[in-house]
Each structure stands twice: as structure tokens, then as C-alpha cells.
Design a protein around this motif. Structure first.
Motif, PDB file in Angstrom:
ATOM      1  N   VAL A  24      36.713  39.195  38.683  1.00 30.34           N
ATOM      2  CA  VAL A  24      35.484  39.284  39.465  1.00 30.34           C
ATOM      3  C   VAL A  24      34.433  40.029  38.653  1.00 30.34           C
ATOM      4  O   VAL A  24      34.713  41.076  38.050  1.00 30.34           O
ATOM      5  CB  VAL A  24      35.736  40.003  40.807  1.00 30.34           C
ATOM      6  CG1 VAL A  24      34.421  40.304  41.514  1.00 30.34           C
ATOM      7  CG2 VAL A  24      36.621  39.138  41.697  1.00 30.34           C
ATOM      8  N   ALA A  52      36.662  42.256  47.685  1.00 29.11           N
ATOM      9  CA  ALA A  52      36.969  42.193  46.267  1.00 29.11           C
ATOM     10  C   ALA A  52      37.947  43.262  45.833  1.00 29.11           C
ATOM     11  O   ALA A  52      38.333  43.310  44.673  1.00 29.11           O
ATOM     12  CB  ALA A  52      35.675  42.324  45.450  1.00 29.11           C
ATOM     13  N   SER A  53      38.373  44.143  46.720  1.00 26.14           N
ATOM     14  CA  SER A  53      39.323  45.196  46.388  1.00 26.14           C
ATOM     15  C   SER A  53      40.751  44.659  46.413  1.00 26.14           C
ATOM     16  O   SER A  53      41.055  43.680  47.096  1.00 26.14           O
ATOM     17  CB  SER A  53      39.179  46.346  47.392  1.00 26.14           C
ATOM     18  OG  SER A  53      40.306  47.189  47.376  1.00 26.14           O
ATOM     19  N   GLY A  85      32.006  43.439  49.231  1.00 26.47           N
ATOM     20  CA  GLY A  85      32.565  44.538  48.461  1.00 26.47           C
ATOM     21  C   GLY A  85      33.981  44.871  48.892  1.00 26.47           C
ATOM     22  O   GLY A  85      34.852  45.156  48.069  1.00 26.47           O
ATOM     23  N   TYR A 136      38.304  51.172  44.995  1.00 23.22           N
ATOM     24  CA  TYR A 136      37.522  51.116  43.755  1.00 23.22           C
ATOM     25  C   TYR A 136      38.158  50.206  42.710  1.00 23.22           C
ATOM     26  O   TYR A 136      37.609  50.036  41.630  1.00 23.22           O
ATOM     27  CB  TYR A 136      37.351  52.514  43.166  1.00 23.22           C
ATOM     28  CG  TYR A 136      36.354  53.369  43.910  1.00 23.22           C
ATOM     29  CD1 TYR A 136      34.988  53.216  43.693  1.00 23.22           C
ATOM     30  CD2 TYR A 136      36.774  54.315  44.837  1.00 23.22           C
ATOM     31  CE1 TYR A 136      34.069  53.988  44.377  1.00 23.22           C
ATOM     32  CE2 TYR A 136      35.858  55.094  45.526  1.00 23.22           C
ATOM     33  CZ  TYR A 136      34.503  54.926  45.294  1.00 23.22           C
ATOM     34  OH  TYR A 136      33.591  55.694  45.980  1.00 23.22           O
ATOM     35  N   LEU A 179      28.719  41.562  41.638  1.00 25.62           N
ATOM     36  CA  LEU A 179      29.219  41.985  42.938  1.00 25.62           C
ATOM     37  C   LEU A 179      28.411  43.162  43.467  1.00 25.62           C
ATOM     38  O   LEU A 179      28.071  43.213  44.650  1.00 25.62           O
ATOM     39  CB  LEU A 179      30.693  42.369  42.833  1.00 25.62           C
ATOM     40  CG  LEU A 179      31.364  42.831  44.124  1.00 25.62           C
ATOM     41  CD1 LEU A 179      31.488  41.660  45.085  1.00 25.62           C
ATOM     42  CD2 LEU A 179      32.730  43.425  43.832  1.00 25.62           C
ATOM     43  N   THR A 181      38.847  46.698  41.651  1.00 29.58           N
ATOM     44  CA  THR A 181      38.434  45.316  41.915  1.00 29.58           C
ATOM     45  C   THR A 181      39.481  44.351  41.366  1.00 29.58           C
ATOM     46  O   THR A 181      40.076  44.599  40.317  1.00 29.58           O
ATOM     47  CB  THR A 181      37.070  45.034  41.263  1.00 29.58           C
ATOM     48  OG1 THR A 181      36.140  46.010  41.702  1.00 29.58           O
ATOM     49  CG2 THR A 181      36.562  43.652  41.628  1.00 29.58           C
ATOM     50  N   GLU A 185      31.943  42.504  38.327  1.00 29.15           N
ATOM     51  CA  GLU A 185      31.591  43.676  39.116  1.00 29.15           C
ATOM     52  C   GLU A 185      30.085  43.921  39.142  1.00 29.15           C
ATOM     53  O   GLU A 185      29.554  44.430  40.126  1.00 29.15           O
ATOM     54  CB  GLU A 185      32.318  44.908  38.574  1.00 29.15           C
ATOM     55  CG  GLU A 185      33.833  44.838  38.727  1.00 29.15           C
ATOM     56  CD  GLU A 185      34.506  46.144  38.376  1.00 29.15           C
ATOM     57  OE1 GLU A 185      33.947  47.204  38.689  1.00 29.15           O
ATOM     58  OE2 GLU A 185      35.587  46.106  37.776  1.00 29.15           O
TER      59      GLU A 185
END
Length: 761
Positions: free
Chosen positions: A364, A384-385, A381, A358, A369, A360, A366
Motif C-alpha cells: 500500500v 490499511a492496518s 486509514g 501504525y 493513503l 500498514t 502510504e
């Protein structure tokens, strides 16, 4: 160790195989010959359900067009496409004619874009209105040919930049000549954009169409080509160069996923039928549901019974020839407590992955995204973590360092020396950081490229953003490496293995949560994959619990003697060789990718390669000579052949079960691959064995990086009646040489540690 009862073993294998085949067939088409043999319809709408249309073409001839398997909610779209003139492609003109048109409810806007080299810029006016009929009235009598495109409402940050946020229609002034029409399309199918996971329709041109499209796109570099259904523009991409691959894609537009899915399904169904007349009409249309039960169910049952029976007979003969024995599991310490504290430490792995998922990476957007990565299992998804890289940089670095240490004579001794292992571990850490920096850099540039494709993922592209992404992702990988180390020392099982298991579980749960609103948790694809998954897990447990023992006191051999390399590394090597070979010619990269993908799913290529590679890998990893440093009596070649034969049977069965569910839309299949299930099963077995062993205080007395030597060590300690446990033995058996990150640690009771070390010295 006790021998295996052949009859019961074969019967169990036959039952599991029959259930798995029957369930897997729910997501696959039953061969028409089998259905016809049982008296059912072999093809068409009568068998699958779908839409039947009576259609009159422009020339006046009437024909019946069938659309098998078409969902009911796509019926209206198909009929609209059939009556709308089909697909055409026209050049989008760049004139100033729109500026001279004034009409009520219509305004002017400018379309601006730059070519890839930014040497040329284009500014083209167009008309905008809230309704299409206003635009049609405005351009009527202009003498030009126009197309109309529906534009979705603008996003919040776009409104902040000056847009009004409302949905609208816009115009394209088009060339009178049709460049490409439906007669030049050989096939069409629904695919998904690898960047945004959005549905597209991929067109396959005929030979004539491919040549014409290639000739058309060359002079149009930097300009737009409009793709229309009737007079509605579906997309108008900028042509960046000559396109000669015989393929093109059509985007669906809009932001509603369900509408895009429905549009793509309907459009692919219509275009795959061939050319649609520009003045054709629909006379009558009937949608029919798929017939239930009957010959379809009987055909699946027949295939399952025959397949299960054949597998049962094969298993009986293989077990008879290989004579495996069940591994004797040591009883837990009398009065020992379950190691709850170690279990709590082990649970840090899934908690860390969930929490980190959760978080990010900085920079980025969100909101954007979430719009693109519209389900939790989206590749974007996950990328991007801060934990996007996971532990794979460490795993890859460990394998690279191990290969170098094996190849360099001056370093070879370090592989089995405790102090040398410390030095190799330091090298692994340095290489892992380097790999993570490189991988995170490419992920950062990938996010930046999405902005050029219309998805505003990155708010401020540039080196500052790239450094933030690289720092965040490298830190995430290091955190996971620390968690893995904590679990190995103070938890249950190998830390990296527990992280892999946690990732599989989280992916499966996330994939199912994504489908809660659709009510498709128990659809045919998931039921089939679930049954095959159970069979894969059962086969893995059996394979890892069996041993091949000799008749004269030879140390037992573990399975699989080849590890998982035949299913993983063999196909990876073939893919690399294929790409290298194809790149030497004149084929494009897209053609190379198609060549590799086609062979990676072709069973007539996969199974012979896997079958041939099993004894090769088994010879590398488990030939009797590898036990020479620790075993006074080596296993015989007859034992090695028996172990390799049984290992090969299980590995080929796992590969076949995976292929049974390939190509289905099962969310379980996308979340957990067959190899992932095998690895997860081994980790669970290691956790269970660790929990039994840690009911009493135990300490390490040896570390193995050649898992087949465990049999000799167990035999040596067994003669002295010293019970032992091999930590991470199941996981290391799967990876063999390629698992230096999962050492097999021999544990014995603390009171007898000195005696065990003296025996193993």
C-alpha cells in the motif's frame, strides 16, 4: 440485596435526562414553534445567521435570497457562484481542434482514457497554461465554446513519471447546447465520498431533469460530461452507462480539504436555492452572525425541563411496578493486594491496537493513503492496518458455530460440556480464519479499485498484492485472538471485551486529536454527545447492577433480559429483509440503500420495532424455563415481566439518547456509538469486579453459557456461605446467546473450590 428508593431514583433519572436533552439540543435545531412561543424568530437568517443577498436576475426582477447557517468564509464563494451564471452541464467534445491553436505560454497535451470494457479508447488534445487568461486569449475567435478547469499540482511520483509538478489550467471543448441547467435541479446538499472521505455536492434532479439526464447519459457512454459553474469546469466524469436514479454528484477537485469543504458548502447553498440566471448580478450582500442566547436558550431549557420531568415520572411508575433491588457486591478480601500484574497484562490490548494501527499492510502506498485518509479516524486509514479486521472474524465465527451446534442435535450437548467446548473452539478457529481470508480479499480488491478511481493506493495490483494483504490481515486477527486469550487467563475481564473497549477509547482519543488544530474540541456537537454519553453510561451501570428478585426465594434475574439484541440484531434483521424484498423488484441497488437508510433513522419505525422485539428476545433468552437444569425453584412469570419491563425502559432510553445526537457532526458520536458505549461500560464493570475478586486466589468452578443461570448458582453457593464472582457476567448479560466468545466463569476462593464444585455438580 437492598431495595431501590423510588423517589431518589426517579429524581436522579430526571436530572440526568434534563441535562442530556439540553446538551443534545445544542447540536439540533430547536423547533420553530417553541422559539416563536417564547417571542423569538422562528426561521431564516434572523434566527440562524448567514448571508442575505439582493440579486437581480437576467429578466430584471430583483429578489432577496437568504442563505441561513452559511459560514462567513463561504460568503465570497457564494457571491462568485451567483454572479458566474450558475450550474450547467455540457457534453465534452472529442475533436482535434486544440492541435491547430498556437499561442504564447500555451502548450498541448493529450487526454487519454479507456471505456470500462476496454473495447474503445479515447485520445483528445487540450490546451494547458499556467494562467486562465492565457487560455482565454488563445481560444478567442476560434468559434468553439470552451470551459476551463484548474488542475492541482502533481504528486511527487507523478512528477517522476514525466510531469513538471506545477499547477495549471486546462481547456475542454464543449457542445454549444446546454444539456442540463439550474432549472432542472430540485435540491443540492453536501455529502462525502465513501471511498476518499472528500466532500461532494449531491444533486437531486426535478422530474423533468431526471428524465433528461437519463436520456442524455445513455448515448454518452464512454464519453465525458462537463459540469460547469459559469465557464469554469468543476468536474468532467466519464459516463459509464445510463444514469436514471435522479441523482448526480459534483467533485470539488484539488487536494486542500478546507478549500473543498468551503467550496462544497457554498455550491450546495447556491444550488439549493433554485436556478441562477446566466446574466444575473449581485446588488448587495450582508452576512450576519447567529443571535446568541435569548429565546433559543430559553426554548432549549423549556424542552429539557419538560422532557426530564416526564422521564422522571415515568421512571417512578416503572420502578414502583418492577420493584428492583441493588446487587450486593462482595467485599474484597481483607488484606488482599490489588492485582497489578493482571492489570499490566490487560493493558497489552490497547498497546497492541495502537502499535498495530501504525503497521500498514505490504503493497500500500502510504503517501497516497495519508493524502486520502486525511484524519486518523478515516475508514480507509483503518482498513490499511494489519489489524484492520480486528477480532470480528473470531466473534462472527463463534456465533456461527454456536448456531450450528444449537441446530444440530448431535452437537447440542457440546455447548455445555467442557470437552465439547474445546472441540467447538477448534471449529471457531477454523471458521474465523476462513472469514478473515474472505474479508481481507475484498479489502485488497477495494484498494485496487481506488486506483481506477484516481487514488493510487496500490503500487503493484494483482494476486501477489492480494495474498500479501490476506496473509497480513489474517495474522493480525490471530495475534489479537492470542492477546484476548492471555487477558482472559492472566488479566482482568474478558479479553475480547477489553479489545472492544480499547478500540472505542482509541477511536475517541484519535477523533479528538484530529480536531486539536481546529479548536472545536468543545463545540456544540461534542458537548451534546458527551452529555448523552454520560447518561448512557449511567443507565448501563444501573441496569447491570440491578436485579429482579422473587418474594419466596426464587433466583434473581439479571438485566437486560433481552440482551442488546433489540437495539442491534432487530434492526439488522429488518435491514436484511428489506433488502431482500426490494431486490425482488425492479428498483436499483441505490434505491434499496436509500430505503434501508431512511427507515434505519426514522424514529416512528425504530421505536415500535424495538419495543415489540424486547419481550420477544427476553422470552428467547430469559424465560423461566431456561433455569430448569440448575434451579430447584424457577423464577415466576411475574418476575420475568418485571425484569423485561425495566430492561425495555433502559434500552429504549439508550436508543432515544443515541438518536438525539444522530445527524450532528460530533466527532465523539462518529467514534463511539451508543451500543459501543454500553459494551464499553460493561467491560469496565467486569474489570472492576475482577480486580476485587482477584485480591485473593480464586479458581473457576463452573462455566456458564446461559447467563440467567448465574442467579441460581449464586443462590446455591450463598446458602453455603461461599462467596463467588462471575467473570465477564456483565458483558455476557448484554450478548446472551450471541456471546459464546465471552463465557461467564464462576470463580470462588481456592480453599473452598472442591466444596463449591460438589454443590454445583
Amino acid at each position: 440485596m437492598r431495595p431501590v428508593a423510588r423517589a431518589w431514583f426517579a429524581l436522579g433519572a430526571a436530572l440526568i435526562a434534563a441535562v442530556a436533552i439540553a446538551a443534545a439540543m445544542l447540536g439540533h435545531e430547536v423547533p420553530g414553534a417553541v422559539v416563536g412561543l417564547l417571542g423569538g424568530p422562528a426561521r431564516g437568517v434572523a434566527r440562524y445567521g448567514g448571508l442575505t443577498v439582493h440579486y437581480r436576475a437576467e429578466a430584471g426582477d430583483t429578489r432577496v435570497v437568504e442563505f441561513p447557517k452559511l459560514p462567513r468564509d463561504a460568503k465570497d464563494d457564494v457571491l462568485a457562484y451567483l454572479g458566474g451564471g450558475g450550474l450547467t452541464m455540457r457534453e465534452a467534445l472529442e475533436t482535434q481542434a486544440a492541435r491547430s491553436i498556437d499561442a504564447p505560454g500555451v502548450r498541448h497535451e493529450d487526454d487519454f482514457w479507456s471505456e470500462e470494457d476496454r473495447a474503445n479508447q479515447h485520445l483528445v488534445p487540450y490546451l494547458v497554461a499556467p494562467r486562465r487568461d492565457l487560455l482565454e486569449a488563445a481560444v478567442a475567435g476560434s468559434g468553439s465554446h470552451y470551459g476551463f478547469e484548474y488542475v492541482e499540482p502533481q504528486r511527487p511520483w507523478s512528477r517522476a513519471r514525466g510531469g513538471d509538478g506545477a499547477a495549471m489550467w486546462r481547456t475542454y471543448e464543449l457542445a454549444d447546447e446546454v444539456a442540463i441547467d439550474g432549472t432542472m435541479i430540485a435540491d443540492a446538499k453536501k455529502v462525502y465520498d465513501p471511498n476518499t472521505n472528500r466532500p461532494l455536492v449531491m444533486l437531486e434532479f426535478t422530474r423533468e431533469g431526471a428524465q433528461r439526464f437519463c436520456a442524455l447519459t445513455g448515448p454518452m457512454t464512454g464519453h465525458k460530461l462537463a459540469m460547469l459553474l459559469g465557464t469554469r469546469v468543476r468536474s468532467a466524469p466519464i459516463i459509464n452507462g445510463r444514469i436514471c436514479g435522479g441523482r448526480a454528484s459534483i467533485g470539488m477537485g484539488g487536494s486542500d480539504i478546507q478549500s473543498q469543504e468551503r467550496d462544497a458548502t457554498a455550491l450546495a447553498a447556491v444550488l439549493s436555492q433554485g436556478a441562477v440566471s446566466a446574466a444575473g448580478t449581485v446588488i448587495d450582500a450582508t452576512w450576519s452572525p447567529a443571535p446568541s442566547g435569548g429565546s433559543q436558550g430559553l426554548a432549549r431549557a423549556l424542552i429539557a425541563l419538560v422532557g426530564g420531568g416526564a422521564i422522571g415520572v415515568l421512571v417512578w411508575f416503572v420502578v414502583r411496578a418492577t420493584r428492583p433491588r441493588w446487587r450486593a457486591r462482595p467485599a474484597p478480601a481483607v488484606g488482599g493486594w490489588f492485582p497489578w500484574r493482571r492489570l499490566m497484562v490487560t493493558l497489552i490490548a490497547p498497546v497492541a491496537l495502537i502499535v498495530g494501527g501504525y503497521v500498514t499492510v505490504p503493497g500500500v502506498n502510504e503517501f497516497e493513503l495519508a493524502r486520502i485518509a486525511y484524519h486518523a479516524h478515516s475508514a480507509i486509514g483503518m482498513q490499511a492496518s494489519v489489524f484492520a479486521l480486528g477480532i470480528m472474524p473470531v466473534v462472527s465465527a463463534a456465533i456461527l458455530v454456536e448456531l450450528v451446534a444449537l441446530a444440530v442435535p448431535a452437537l447440542r450437548w457440546r455447548r455445555h460440556d467442557p470437552l465439547g467446548r474445546v472441540r467447538l473452539g477448534q471449529a471457531v478457529a477454523a471458521v474465523a480464519i476462513g472469514l478473515a481470508l474472505v474479508q481481507s480479499f475484498f479489502i485488497a480488491t477495494y484498494f485496487e479499485s481506488l486506483s481506477r478511481g484516481g487514488a493510487e493506493i496500490v503500487m503493484a495490483p494483482g494476486w501477489k498484492f492480494r495474498i500479501l494483504v490476506m496473509t497480513s490481515m489474517v495474522s493480525g486477527t490471530l495475534v489479537l485472538a492470542i492477546v484476548a486469550g492471555m487477558i482472559r487467563e492472566h488479566g482482568l475481564g474478558n479479553g475480547y471485551g477489553v479489545l472492544l473497549l480499547s478500540g472505542v477509547v482509541i477511536a475517541v482519543v484519535g477523533a479528538e486529536l484530529d480536531r486539536l488544530d481546529t479548536g472545536r474540541l468543545l463545540d456544540a456537537g461534542n458537548l451534546g454527545w458527551g452529555a448523552c454519553a454520560i447518561a448512557i453510561v449511567a443507565g448501563t451501570v444501573v441496569m447491570l447492577r440491578l436485579r429482579i428478585a422473587g418474594d419466596a426465594g426464587e433466583p434473581a434475574l439479571r438485566m437486560p433480559t433481552s440482551g442488546l439484541s433489540p437495539l442491534g440484531d432487530t434492526m439488522a434483521i429488518v435491514s436484511l429483509v428489506g433488502i431482500a424484498t426490494m431486490l425482488g423488484g425492479s428498483a436499483s441497488l441505490e434505491a434499496v440503500q436509500r430505503w434501508v437508510v431512511a427507515r434505519s433513522v426514522d424514529p416512528f419505525v425504530i421505536f415500535p420495532l424495538v419495543a415489540i422485539s424486547i419481550p420477544v428476545w427476553a422470552w428467547i433468552f430469559a424465560r423461566p424455563a431456561v433455569l430448569a437444569p440448575v434451579a430447584p425453584k424457577l423464577p415466576t412469570f411475574a418476575m420475568w415481566r418485571r425484569a423485561t419491563l425495566l430492561s425495555g425502559l433502559v434500552l429504549l432510553a439508550i436508543g432515544a439518547l443515541g438518536m438525539l445526537t444522530a445527524g450532528t457532526d460530533a466527532s465523539l458520536g462518529r467514534a463511539a456509538t451508543p451500543l459501543g458505549l454500553v459494551i464499553a461500560t460493561a467491560v469496565v464493570l467486569d474489570i472492576i469486579d475482577d480486580a476485587r475478586a482477584h485480591r485473593t486466589p480464586v479458581v473457576p468452578v463452573a462455566v456458564l453459557h446461559q447467563i440467567q443461570r448465574a442467579g441460581a448458582i449464586e443462590a446455591t453457593l450463598g446458602k453455603a456461605e461461599i462467596p463467588c464472582h462471575v467473570h465477564a457476567g456483565n458483558l455476557r448479560a448484554l450478548f446472551a446467546f450471541f456471546g459464546p466468545w465471552a463465557p461467564a466463569i464462576v470463580l470462588v476462593e481456592t480453599a473452598r473450590a472442591d466444596e463449591a464444585r460438589a454443590l454445583l455438580g
